[in-house]
Design a protein around this motif. Structure first.
Motif, mmCIF file in Angstrom:
data_model
loop_
_atom_site.group_PDB
_atom_site.id
_atom_site.type_symbol
_atom_site.label_atom_id
_atom_site.label_comp_id
_atom_site.label_asym_id
_atom_site.label_seq_id
_atom_site.Cartn_x
_atom_site.Cartn_y
_atom_site.Cartn_z
ATOM 1 N N ALA A 1 0.837 -1.204 0.000
ATOM 2 C CA ALA A 1 0.000 0.000 0.000
ATOM 3 C C ALA A 1 0.874 1.256 0.000
ATOM 4 N N THR A 2 0.470 2.253 -0.774
ATOM 5 C CA THR A 2 1.213 3.521 -0.869
ATOM 6 C C THR A 2 0.313 4.721 -0.605
ATOM 7 N N ASP A 3 -0.802 4.486 0.081
ATOM 8 C CA ASP A 3 -1.780 5.557 0.285
ATOM 9 C C ASP A 3 -1.512 6.372 1.543
ATOM 10 N N GLY A 4 -0.423 6.035 2.261
ATOM 11 C CA GLY A 4 -0.107 6.794 3.461
ATOM 12 C C GLY A 4 -1.005 6.506 4.634
ATOM 13 N N SER A 5 -1.763 5.427 4.576
ATOM 14 C CA SER A 5 -2.653 5.054 5.676
ATOM 15 C C SER A 5 -1.851 4.504 6.848
ATOM 16 N N LEU A 6 -2.553 4.258 7.957
ATOM 17 C CA LEU A 6 -1.883 3.747 9.152
ATOM 18 C C LEU A 6 -1.223 2.400 8.890
ATOM 19 N N VAL A 7 -1.933 1.488 8.179
ATOM 20 C CA VAL A 7 -1.371 0.159 7.945
ATOM 21 C C VAL A 7 -0.151 0.233 7.038
ATOM 22 N N SER A 8 -0.129 1.168 6.092
ATOM 23 C CA SER A 8 1.039 1.288 5.225
ATOM 24 C C SER A 8 2.231 1.841 5.986
ATOM 25 N N ILE A 9 1.981 2.794 6.919
ATOM 26 C CA ILE A 9 3.065 3.333 7.750
ATOM 27 C C ILE A 9 3.612 2.235 8.673
ATOM 28 N N LEU A 10 2.711 1.481 9.292
ATOM 29 C CA LEU A 10 3.143 0.392 10.179
ATOM 30 C C LEU A 10 3.937 -0.659 9.414
ATOM 31 N N SER A 11 3.528 -0.977 8.188
ATOM 32 C CA SER A 11 4.204 -2.009 7.401
ATOM 33 C C SER A 11 5.552 -1.551 6.867
ATOM 34 N N SER A 12 5.764 -0.246 6.809
ATOM 35 C CA SER A 12 7.024 0.260 6.264
ATOM 36 C C SER A 12 8.072 0.535 7.335
ATOM 37 N N LEU A 13 7.764 0.190 8.591
ATOM 38 C CA LEU A 13 8.745 0.387 9.657
ATOM 39 C C LEU A 13 9.989 -0.437 9.366
ATOM 40 N N SER A 14 11.166 0.139 9.664
ATOM 41 C CA SER A 14 12.442 -0.464 9.275
ATOM 42 C C SER A 14 12.704 -1.779 9.991
ATOM 43 N N HIS A 15 13.326 -2.713 9.258
ATOM 44 C CA HIS A 15 13.777 -3.983 9.832
ATOM 45 C C HIS A 15 15.209 -3.910 10.328
ATOM 46 N N ASP A 16 15.853 -2.801 10.151
ATOM 47 C CA ASP A 16 17.259 -2.655 10.539
ATOM 48 C C ASP A 16 17.333 -2.296 12.021
ATOM 49 N N MET B 1 1.989 12.393 12.524
ATOM 50 C CA MET B 1 2.871 13.306 13.249
ATOM 51 C C MET B 1 3.823 12.570 14.202
ATOM 52 N N TRP B 2 3.966 11.242 14.016
ATOM 53 C CA TRP B 2 4.823 10.473 14.926
ATOM 54 C C TRP B 2 6.271 10.988 14.923
ATOM 55 N N ASP B 3 6.733 11.474 13.792
ATOM 56 C CA ASP B 3 8.128 11.901 13.686
ATOM 57 C C ASP B 3 8.325 13.372 14.050
ATOM 58 N N ASP B 4 7.235 14.106 14.352
ATOM 59 C CA ASP B 4 7.364 15.506 14.742
ATOM 60 C C ASP B 4 7.856 15.604 16.180
ATOM 61 N N TRP C 1 10.252 -3.308 13.563
ATOM 62 C CA TRP C 1 9.292 -3.649 12.527
ATOM 63 C C TRP C 1 8.070 -4.366 13.082
ATOM 64 N N LEU C 2 7.018 -4.320 12.309
ATOM 65 C CA LEU C 2 5.771 -5.006 12.642
ATOM 66 C C LEU C 2 5.380 -5.991 11.549
ATOM 67 N N ASN C 3 5.668 -5.638 10.299
ATOM 68 C CA ASN C 3 5.313 -6.490 9.158
ATOM 69 C C ASN C 3 6.541 -7.313 8.755
ATOM 70 N N PRO C 4 6.427 -8.663 8.746
ATOM 71 C CA PRO C 4 7.586 -9.495 8.395
ATOM 72 C C PRO C 4 8.007 -9.379 6.930
ATOM 73 N N ILE C 5 7.145 -8.861 6.078
ATOM 74 C CA ILE C 5 7.494 -8.670 4.663
ATOM 75 C C ILE C 5 8.247 -7.344 4.544
ATOM 76 N N CYS D 1 3.129 11.903 20.812
ATOM 77 C CA CYS D 1 3.077 10.497 20.367
ATOM 78 C C CYS D 1 4.303 10.183 19.528
ATOM 79 N N ARG D 2 5.030 9.172 19.958
ATOM 80 C CA ARG D 2 6.223 8.747 19.245
ATOM 81 C C ARG D 2 5.927 7.511 18.401
ATOM 82 N N ARG D 3 6.817 7.271 17.472
ATOM 83 C CA ARG D 3 6.696 6.081 16.630
ATOM 84 C C ARG D 3 6.726 4.836 17.539
ATOM 85 N N PRO D 4 5.721 3.958 17.451
ATOM 86 C CA PRO D 4 5.670 2.788 18.354
ATOM 87 C C PRO D 4 6.806 1.803 18.062
ATOM 88 N N GLU D 5 7.192 1.083 19.094
ATOM 89 C CA GLU D 5 8.219 0.055 18.973
ATOM 90 C C GLU D 5 7.589 -1.302 19.265
#
Length: 515
Positions: free
Chosen positions: A132-147, A249-252, A154-158, A257-261
């Motif tokens: 997903a590239t629509d900037g929705s919550l699920v797309s933001i959660l899925s794009s969290l870094s695996h590094d 606004m998690w990164d502001d 990360w939350l999404n194993p893909i 509210c901070r980016r969840p871990e």
């Protein structure tokens, strides 16, 4: 119906408790994952299939803990011996060990299917949310870094948009062990059908040992931690119910509210199966030690209808009536062990079995002993193990029913009764024994050597039970069968039909050999 309840109330209660625990564990785990704040963001991606997958996983752990216990034969024999003072109802439950083993296996299959189907939906949703590239919550959660080195959580194993579900399945510990366990389970269940066990015992025997791969896979299945939840520290910093709507606004720096871990759940399956696996390993070590003790074959007899009798001696061997042993012939197959009922009496100075040609292994064994100028094959013996027939002397009246080679358990009993009467054993509770032998064509029993009156054809069971009930109106009658399931159904119905609801009157208790 009343007689059935009287005879089976404990079995029904036991099964009800087992089923109740399965339902409780499933519902409790489902509600936990469906409502816990820790999995709020995970549910945003996966929905209710997260709870279905985790609830079925917990039930899988529970039943996998139980699956090995009913096949710990040495343990069951020990319990049977120590429970000699227990009530007949409690002791009879040990005779249903294989039935319970099958029920647990079916429950494992059910929860495996639920677990797999739920994860198919989960991975499909993981894949769609990652693309997903629509900037929705699920797309933001899925794009969290695996590094992890860069503070990623990360939350999404893909990890990447072009990564397929198949790739994740066969490169992750959870996915690969899941595939291996599923294949092993399918092979074990399909090869355990009645037709395969009767006609191709070797297939059943070898494929059933795939349980080793199933147990090992289950123990390490959760190491990857694919299903992840929010950490406690992250929840305390920003509760998901409050911060989810401010995900943009998690990164502001000005946003509270901070980016969840997130973190994976530590593996738990090994905690469930550790004790039963240790118990089973001890059981196998004990049985291996016993099987390595030397067996001396003292006599070999070939009976009509291709029935082989082996009389043997073994140091420290002690038996009771109706017990059975496992026999291995390394020259035929070093890994195959086959169960045979002991046909000798405890009072004799040897133990014996009768083997009928009923498959490749038995035919090869009989052929090996028929060769006159070759050395006698080496035999290994494991056992003895207890069966329902051990309780025969606990009944005032006993009815022994054997079909074909199924008369072997009762050869030991009849011989032992003969010895006890000969020695005037006053501790013998049994006063009357009826021996129904089907398809006998000899005036003398080839198994017991005792003369008996033989009636050809199938008995009229209603007439037989009616006569017994009339002759022994206040007795407890034990009915023992070693034969096919169709005959078992007929005898079980007769036991229920002719048992009195009044405990002071005649009671029939059905017992069937299972090994």
């Amino acid at each position: 119906m009343g007689n059935w309840v009287v005879n089976h109330w404990f079995s029904v209660l036991f099964l009800a408790v087992w089923l109740g625990l399965n339902v409780f564990l499933f519902v409790d785990a489902f509600l936990k994952y469906e409502t816990a704040d820790r999995y709020y963001y995970t549910r945003k991606i996966l929905g209710s299939t997260l709870a279905c997958a985790r609830a079925s996983a917990l039930c899988l752990n529970f039943n996998s803990m139980l699956i090995l216990l009913p096949v710990c034969r040495s343990l069951l024999s020990f319990l049977r011996g120590t429970c000699s003072f227990c009530s007949r109802t409690l002791r009879k439950q040990l005779d249903h060990n294989l039935t319970f083993h099958k029920l647990v296996a079916y429950m494992i299959c059910l929860h495996t299917a639920i677990h797999i189907i739920a994860h198919l939906f989960n991975f499909d949703r993981y894949s769609r949310s990652r693309q997903a590239t629509d900037g929705s919550l699920v797309s933001i959660l899925s794009s969290l870094s695996h590094d992890e080195t860069k503070g990623g959580s990360w939350l999404n194993p893909i990890q990447f948009r072009n990564m397929t579900v198949e790739y994740v399945t066969f490169t992750s510990i959870a996915g690969l062990t899941g595939v291996i366990m599923t294949i092993a389970l399918i092979l074990m269940v399909t090869s355990a059908t009645e037709f395969i066990r009767r006609s191709y015992f070797e297939v059943f025997w070898y494929t059933h040992h795939l349980f080793i791969f199933y147990i090992l896979g289950l123990g390490i299945h959760g190491i990857g931690g694919i299903v992840r939840g929010q950490t406690e520290e992250s929840i305390n910093e920003g509760h998901p119910h409050k911060c989810a709507e401010y995900f943009e606004m998690w990164d502001d720096h000005d946003c509270r509210c901070r980016r969840p871990e997130f973190e994976g759940q530590p593996p738990e399956s090994w905690k469930w199966i550790l004790a039963p696996v240790i118990l089973y390993i001890c059981e196998r070590i004990l049985r291996f030690y016993r099987s390595q003790q030397k067996v001396v074959i003292t006599k070999v007899v070939m009976h009509p209808s291709k029935v082989l009798e082996l009389q043997m001696n073994k140091r420290g061997f002690s038996m009771e009536v109706g017990q059975y042993i496992f026999v291995n012939c390394p020259s035929i197959s070093p890994l195959e062990w086959h169960p045979f009922t002991l046909t000798s009496a405890p009072e004799e100075d040897f133990f014996s079995i009768h083997i009928r040609a009923a498959g490749d292994w038995t035919e090869n064994l009989i052929r090996a002993f028929e060769q006159q100028y070759s050395p006698i094959p080496r035999i290994e013996v494991d056992g003895p193990f207890g069966t329902a027939s051990e309780d025969v002397f606990q009944y005032e009246v006993a009815v022994l029913v054997g079909a074909g080679i199924g008369v072997t358990p009762f050869a030991s009993i009849l011989k032992s009764i003969w010895y006890k009467f000969r020695c005037a054993d006053h501790n013998l509770k049994t006063k009357k024994v009826g021996h129904a032998a089907l398809n006998f064509d000899k005036a003398t029993d080839i198994l017991t050597g005792l003369k008996q009156k033989t009636s050809f054809g199938r008995p009229m069971w209603d007439n037989e039970f009616s006569t017994i009930a009339t002759s022994h109106p206040k007795s407890v009658v034990g009915v023992f069968l070693c034969g096919p399931q169709t005959l078992a159904k007929s005898l079980r119905k007769c036991c229920h039909r002719y048992s009195s609801l009044d405990p002071r009157k005649v009671q029939f208790y059905f017992n069937k050999e299972n090994f």
